[in-house]
Design an enzyme around this catalytic site. Structure first.
Site, PDB file in Angstrom:
ATOM      1  N   SER A 183       0.823  -1.204   0.000  1.00  0.00           N
ATOM      2  CA  SER A 183       0.000   0.000   0.000  1.00  0.00           C
ATOM      3  C   SER A 183       0.864   1.265   0.000  1.00  0.00           C
ATOM      4  CB  SER A 183      -0.954  -0.093   1.190  1.00  0.00           C
ATOM      5  OG  SER A 183      -1.645   1.087   1.395  1.00  0.00           O
TER       6      SER A 183
ATOM      7  N   ASP B 251      -9.482  -5.910  -5.284  1.00  0.00           N
ATOM      8  CA  ASP B 251      -8.928  -5.046  -4.245  1.00  0.00           C
ATOM      9  C   ASP B 251      -9.740  -3.757  -4.251  1.00  0.00           C
ATOM     10  OD1 ASP B 251      -7.421  -3.288  -2.713  1.00  0.00           O
ATOM     11  OD2 ASP B 251      -5.541  -4.259  -3.251  1.00  0.00           O
TER      12      ASP B 251
ATOM     13  N   HIS C 280      -7.474  -6.197   0.032  1.00  0.00           N
ATOM     14  CA  HIS C 280      -6.337  -5.295  -0.048  1.00  0.00           C
ATOM     15  C   HIS C 280      -5.189  -5.765   0.825  1.00  0.00           C
ATOM     16  CE1 HIS C 280      -4.229  -1.604  -0.787  1.00  0.00           C
ATOM     17  NE2 HIS C 280      -4.277  -1.208   0.465  1.00  0.00           N
TER      18      HIS C 280
END
Lengths: 267, 1100
Positions: A97, A218, A247
């Site tokens: 991320s 996601d 995610h």
């Protein structure tokens, strides 16, 4: 506060018996504990560097300087300072991320330091654009921020379930825990910063080989983003779509992610 | 060690000391052994009008009522204090704890660093150094003189994690409290903050204590308050650098960042620029310049005008200088711009930078790195000349303004700590990139060159080496050095100076080669070096091998031949002018020295024994090859056979320049073909082949084409697929073996009809035996895969491709597509270096594959089926039957015993005997050729005891004719048609030769009967060789002699004698073979008929 205390502050840990260094950097809303299920697969093969982002719940909030951490660059400074004070001159980097973004910028600044970037659930830009599908509309995200401000706990609970995606209650619980550990104002601040960030323009400056790992579904990152990254990253890059959802594959599907990571690192 | 309270007090102002006293009393009351930060906080909060309390009031979270929150704070604090262990023993004053003392020291350092106090402390330091004349100007001594004010003490204490936790638990943010303390009243701050005097900042380093605090800027800083964002800070930081000081912002939001930066500079916002840059003025050049560069014409005057303005502004400006803002770089790279104008502009800018050094900055932005690259590609010098520095901009608008407290306490510290460290990191990636790698390369070069010189001192030419080395990666250079070392060694040995020059020559040549080839060449160089250094033996074999080659050939020029291609040189060194042409052509045509050797050995003979090349074909490698070759070759040629063994050829490879250029690792055909041109290849092949000129030509064409066409599959993969159609079975094999010699590939011969025609028995008899035992029970696919695995550089010769079984068909098709051949277990072997020759006796008639009918008397199969028999001559008295024809005035007679068939053109009294067996065989062959639908059983029955028949080959054959075979053959890289050989004519020639030989010795009335087996045997010998020599030689040297013997013994002139030339039924043993022709006997046994012997043999 010298470098030692930096290492202390960000809870830097180095584990594993391997020769090469591997950095596992967690994303927004988690801390290094997110890697705990993936870690055992790499302990025999790497010296693994774990640290917490300064915004993580596990770090003393006092160290979070709102003005300093208003761009990703400060996070990159942290990463590079950690690697510098550990005396590491070459490592592979796995970033999830926001840490994927951090890794990208770090590799632009210090190309020789990173042998490989593995970007899990990465996105150079979360907001949609005229020619770019980042997955979020500006109005949408403002609503999310509003919800965060109004009732952080409620938001955490709903967001965790959505983000994890897959039906893995333990992962949802774990993500809720770390997400809730963050101080609400910092969480809001960092997520604003992340959504304001746009590193599309500098992707071409990356020369480190990258592997983009993405799950099949996601909420934060549309599939097209992986292709976008692949197409725009300056170095050699590959895309691997994992056949799981969510995610946070390191929480919901650690085994599969470990396999993907191993492949990616060996590439 | 805790510090005594009195010592701590010395560092504090009276106000702060009071606070400390309060803390000490709190600690004493709670009977704590030490006074900590918590005690100080407690004491401060209990004071009625403390600044801490005030700050807490202002920074508290408005969500809670103030009363509640302070209650919570009180609670939290007392809980924390309760946790501190108390000690029973009560000292008077609990000493100051280490953490509190550290906070005091920190406060001291920060206070000293504050701009307001700078001059004061500086003067104090000066006074101190003057008055005491001791070098006590260290920061610590100055620190000792600094009395910490209460405000700084509080700020410092709030840094203590223990304290901040307490505040945190109570819902206060210690950061905000700090902010509130440092900023007594917001409005006061904005207007009332005193500005420091001119250069308040010392260069970095002096500000730090010995600890050199870097890393996160959490130390207590002096307050510079502004809402300036990170991006601006970074830009400002770049501007003060001495190199790479003109920032180019890259990022989607770079332009926004640039605008906000320019805005804040223009509005002279606090803290956005480092102090050195105060008074920086901004000139926006975007408008003027973008208009200028968009013009068609190069308008130098207006450009001058613009730059004049800038330089004037720079000269006149009172502040730090002028910042020229280009805004979007895109306006210089769009298609509409006049690139001449832009390059002119770039050079002007560069000059401006020189002229007004230190006074002018440029700043620009671009949304994507691609734009910048485009800019650089158009104006490559721009980056250096304009001293640009890329600054990645990642965040659109720093969110500080939107949420959270606007605390900038830490910020000021950053320029000294976080800032500088990040600065150094910024330098490295962009500019450092080049200089980090370049010097190392230079270094390498230098060392390599030195090495090279030291090695080449011994003899090799250093200049060439140096020149060459520069273009090679280091490891290759290393390798090359190795080669040279070997070379030098050679020279030291003194014997092979030529080899040395040769090496140099090669290098020269290769140095001249294009860069593209360089890689492959250098690869081969490594190889040769590995060969040289890796094993001492190998290297010696290399040099000795070359020497041997020279000496054995007695032609020194053959050693220089490798230098070759340079014809002048070659001719200059020729020692045997008579042979010049001969050798020259041969050598040029063939890189294979061994072959060349053979031709010289033969001493100018026109038959360089193509048979010698055949033996190298085999199913297994090297040594066997040699042995086999010996078996088939005359002992005279053994010398050259040794050369043909893999080792030998390897050693030769190292000398031949062509080979030096070959990468052996990827040794496809490619490099070889690359080296020799079509003409050489053709000449070489035709020399070995002696016939089928057209087929040879088309093979050469395919080979050369495959080389040229880079897009061709073969060029990428290196494998090559041929079809050999037609009936010249032996010709195909000769070609295949010749190719294997030229391309230095291992030949794998596979007859897909293993029990069919025994042609291979002639050539591969030894091999086939081992084949049978070695491969019994294995499928063809496995055999091929196995051999291919052993030796990937192979020519796979598939005889009778039409009889391939289904598995082989599939695998071949697959291999053709993928370049990998899999065995029956699915294991794959790379075919990337293989040549596949699919041979079939089928021919293409009008594009369709069809079976050819063999109409002649001598079918190829029959000839190939002939064995190497020992021969005998039977001398008999003519029977009455025979003598019937004797009345004919012609002295010789033609007679056939078996089927009374007359050979056309043959003399009457020479008879060809056709035994029933051979006739049957001929029939069989004919049948097989014609009747495709004959059932297997019938076929077998028809052939009876003939083991030459393949039970079901006709089925497979007919089945394959359609679908797969034609499809497969259609896709081949090259199809070569071999013309059927006119065996009949050859047979007639031979027969005439025999007859003539007989007639020279026999008188009228004598007749000769020749067994057709003998004729076949002769035919085979002629067929196998590429010239007539084989059988003619035999006729003159053996048969003639034997006939003379017969004449002497039996007085052939007397007539009524029949001489029969027959086979004995015993196979020829090796030592009985004639000369270079393994299938002809060196002597013929003469069997006189008993009766005749008694009557008319006077000698015996």
């Amino acid at each position: 506060m010298g470098t030692t205390s930096l290492l202390e502050t960000l809870n830097v840990r180095v584990v594993g018996e391997g020769e090469k260094y591997l950095v596992l950097a967690h994303g927004f809303g988690t801390d290094q504990s997110a890697w705990q299920h993936v870690l055992p697969f790499f302990v025999p093969h790497y010296k693994i560097i774990l640290y917490d982002l300064v915004c993580a719940g596990s770090v003393n909030p006092d160290y979070f300087d709102f003005s300093r951490y208003s761009t990703l660059d400060a996070f990159v400074d942290d990463l590079l300072n950690i690697l510098g004070s550990l005396g590491i001159d070459s490592c592979a980097y796995v970033g999830h991320s926001v840490s994927a973004m951090i890794g990208i910028i770090a590799s632009i600044r210090r190309p020789e330091l990173f042998t490989k970037l593995v970007l899990v659930g990465a996105s150079p830009r979360f907001l949609n654009d005229k020619y770019y599908h980042g997955g979020f509309e500006e109005g949408e995200i403002e609503k999310v921020f509003g919800a965060m401000e109004a009732n952080y706990k409620a938001w955490v609970n709903s967001f965790a379930a959505v983000a994890v995606g897959a039906d893995v209650p333990t992962a949802v619980t774990e993500y809720s825990r770390t997400l809730f550990n963050m101080r609400p104002d910092m969480a809001l601040f960092v997520s604003r910063m992340v959504f304001n960030s746009d590193i599309r323009g500098i992707l071409g400056m990356v020369s480190t080989p990258c592997c983009i790992i993405q799950t099949a579904k996601d909420v934060s990152v549309p599939e097209s983003v992986a292709e976008y990254l692949k197409g725009h990253l300056g170095g050699r890059s590959t895309v691997e779509i994992m056949n799981v959802e969510g995610h946070l594959p390191h929480l919901s599907a650690p085994l599969q992610l470990a396999q993907s990571l191993r492949r990616a690192l060996l590439l | 060690m805790p510090t005594p309270v009195s010592a701590a007090r010395q560092c504090l102002t009276p106000e702060a000391a009071t606070a400390l006293d309060g803390a000490v009393s709190v600690a004493r009351r709670r009977s704590h052994p030490q006074t900590t930060s918590l005690h100080v906080v407690s004491a401060l909060l209990s004071l009625p009008s403390s600044s801490l309390l005030d700050a807490c009031c202002r920074s508290r979270n408005s969500a809670y009522s103030p009363r509640l929150q302070f209650k919570a704070l009180e609670l939290c604090l007392s809980v924390s204090l309760d946790r501190v262990p108390s000690s029973a023993q009560l000292p008077d004053d609990p000493p100051v704890s280490n953490s509190l003392m550290a906070a005091i020291k920190r406060a001291q350092a920060n206070q000293r660093r504050q701009p307001e106090n700078f001059h004061l402390y500086h003067q104090m330091a000066l006074q101190c150094s003057f008055s005491s004349s001791s070098p006590a100007t260290s920061p610590s001594s100055i620190n000792n003189m600094i009395k910490v004010e209460l405000q700084h003490l509080i700020l410092s204490i709030l840094d203590d994690p223990v304290v901040s936790r307490v505040f945190g638990e109570a819902g206060f943010s210690s950061t905000e409290i700090k902010l509130a303390i440092a900023r007594p009243l917001p409005h006061l701050f904005r207007y009332g903050r005193p500005r420091g005097g001119a250069p308040l900042f010392l260069p970095d380093g002096q500000e730090f204590g010995p600890g050199g605090r870097r890393g996160l800027g959490f130390n207590f800083p002096f307050p510079v308050f502004s809402d300036v964002n990170e991006n601006c800070r970074r830009i400002g930081e770049l501007l003060v650098r001495s190199k790479g000081r003109n920032p180019l912002l890259v990022g989607v939001c770079a332009i926004d960042a640039l605008r906000s930066f320019i805005e804040s500079v223009k509005s002279k916002k606090e803290g956005c620029l480092p102090m050195q840059l105060s008074g920086l003025s901004v000139i926006s050049a975007e408008d003027g310049l973008s208009k200028l560069v968009a013009q068609e014409k190069v308008d130098e005057a207006r450009l001058e005008l613009v730059f004049g303005e800038v330089s004037d502004a720079a000269r006149q400006c009172s502040g730090a200088g002028v910042l020229v803002d280009f805004e979007d770089l895109n306006c210089f790279v769009s298609d509409r711009v006049n690139s001449d104008m832009v390059s002119l502009m770039v050079s002007r800018l560069a000059r401006l930078l020189e002229v007004c050094s230190g006074k002018v900055w440029f700043i620009g932005a671009t949304t994507s790195y691609d734009t910048y690259l485009k800019f650089l590609s158009r104006y490559p010098s721009a980056e250096k000349e304009l001293d640009l520095q890329i600054l990645p901009i990642t965040t659109l608008r720093p969110s500080a303004a939107e949420s959270g407290p606007r605390s900038s306490l830490m910020e000021s510290f950053v320029p000294f700590a976080g800032f500088f460290s990040s600065l150094s990191e910024l330098i490295i990636p962009v500019s450092g990139n080049s200089y980090q790698s370049v010097p190392s390369r230079d270094e390498l070069n230098k060392t390599k060159t030195q090495e090279a010189i030291s090695v080449t001192r011994e003899g090799a030419t250093a200049s060439v080496a140096d020149q060459y080395q520069c273009s090679l990666p280091s490891w290759l250079r290393m390798a090359e050095l190795g080669t040279k070392a070997v070379c030098a060694k050679n020279k030291n040995d003194g014997s092979s100076e030529t080899a040395c020059t040769l090496q140099t020559e090669t290098e020269l040549m290769s140095a001249k080669e294009s860069q593209q080839k360089e890689k492959s060449r250098s690869l081969s160089k490594t190889d040769s070096c590995l060969f040289g250094i890796g094993s001492r033996e190998a290297s010696s074999s290399m040099s000795t091998g070359s020497q041997k080659a020279m000496t054995s050939q007695h032609v020194t020029e053959s050693c220089q031949v490798p230098k070759s291609q340079n014809e002048n040189f070659l001719s200059k060194h020729m020692e045997r002018p008579s042979n010049v042409e001969h050798i020259d052509s041969h050598v040029l045509k063939s890189p294979n020295l061994s072959w060349c050797n053979s031709s010289t050995d033969d001493g100018g003979q026109t038959s360089p024994a193509s048979a010698t090349s055949i033996p190298t074909t085999s199913l297994s490698s090297g040594a066997n090859c040699a042995s086999e070759a010996t078996s088939l070759n005359a002992p005279r040629n053994r010398n050259q056979l040794v050369c043909q063994s893999p080792q030998g050829s390897n050693s030769f490879k190292e000398i031949i320049p062509g080979n030096l250029n070959l990468p052996r690792s990827s040794c496809g055909l490619s490099p070889d073909i690359n080296v020799m041109n079509f003409k050489m290849l053709y000449g070489d092949l035709i020399q070995k082949m002696g016939r089928q000129a057209e087929a040879v030509r088309s093979i050469c064409e395919v080979l050369c084409r495959a080389r040229r066409e880079t897009h061709c599959k073969a060029a990428l993969r290196g494998d090559l697929w041929f079809t050999f159609l037609g009936s010249d079975r032996i010709g195909k094999m000769i070609i295949a073996s010749a190719l294997s010699n030229i391309l230095r590939k291992h030949l794998i011969y596979v007859d897909l009809c293993p029990r069919g025609i025994r042609c291979h028995d002639v050539i591969f008899s030894e091999k086939m035996k081992s084949y049978d035992s070695k491969y019994r029970g294995k499928t063809t696919v496995d055999v091929i895969a196995g051999e291919l695995g052993k030796n990937p550089c192979s020519i796979i010769f598939l005889e009778n491709i039409e009889k391939a079984d289904e598995q082989l068909q599939n695998n071949l098709s697959q291999a053709f597509c993928s370049g990998k051949f899999s065995d029956s277990y699915g294991r794959e072997v790379s075919m990337s270096n293989a040549v596949v020759i699919a041979a079939s006796s089928l021919v293409r008639v009008g594009g369709v594959l069809s079976v050819v009918e063999e109409l002649g008397r001598h079918s190829e199969d029959r000839v190939l089926g002939s064995e190497c028999w020992q021969m005998k001559i039977l001398v008999e008295r003519a029977t009455w039957e025979d003598s019937v024809d004797n009345h004919d005035p012609i002295p010789c007679m033609l007679k056939t015993l078996a089927n009374k068939r007359k050979l056309p053109g043959a003399s009457e009294n020479v008879v060809l005997l056709e035994t029933s067996e051979t006739v049957k065989r001929a029939n069989m062959n004919l049948c097989r050729g014609l009747d495709l639908n004959l059932p297997a059983e019938g076929d077998e029955a028809f052939h009876g005891d003939d083991d030459g028949a393949c039970p079901n080959d006709t089925d497979a054959f007919s089945g394959n004719l359609g679908g797969w075979l034609s499809e497969f053959l259609d896709r081949m890289d090259g199809e070569v048609s071999f013309k059927p050989q006119d065996l009949d004519a050859l047979a007639d020639d031979i027969f005439m030769g025999v007859k003539n030989s007989f007639q020279r010795h026999a008188g009228p009335g004598c007749s000769l009967e020749v067994d057709s087996k003998v004729l076949d045997q002769l035919l085979l010998a002629a067929y196998l060789s590429n010239s007539k020599n084989a059988w003619e030689e035999w006729l003159t040297q053996v048969l003639d002699r034997e006939f003379a013997e017969v004449r002497n013994r039996f007085k052939l002139a007397q007539g009524t004698i029949v001489v029969k030339l027959l086979t004995t039924g015993e196979l020829l043993s090796e030592d009985q073979a004639f000369g270079g022709h393994a299938n002809l006997p060196s002597r013929i046994i003469i069997h006189p008929c008993p009766s005749l012997d008694l009557a008319s043999c006077p000698t015996s």
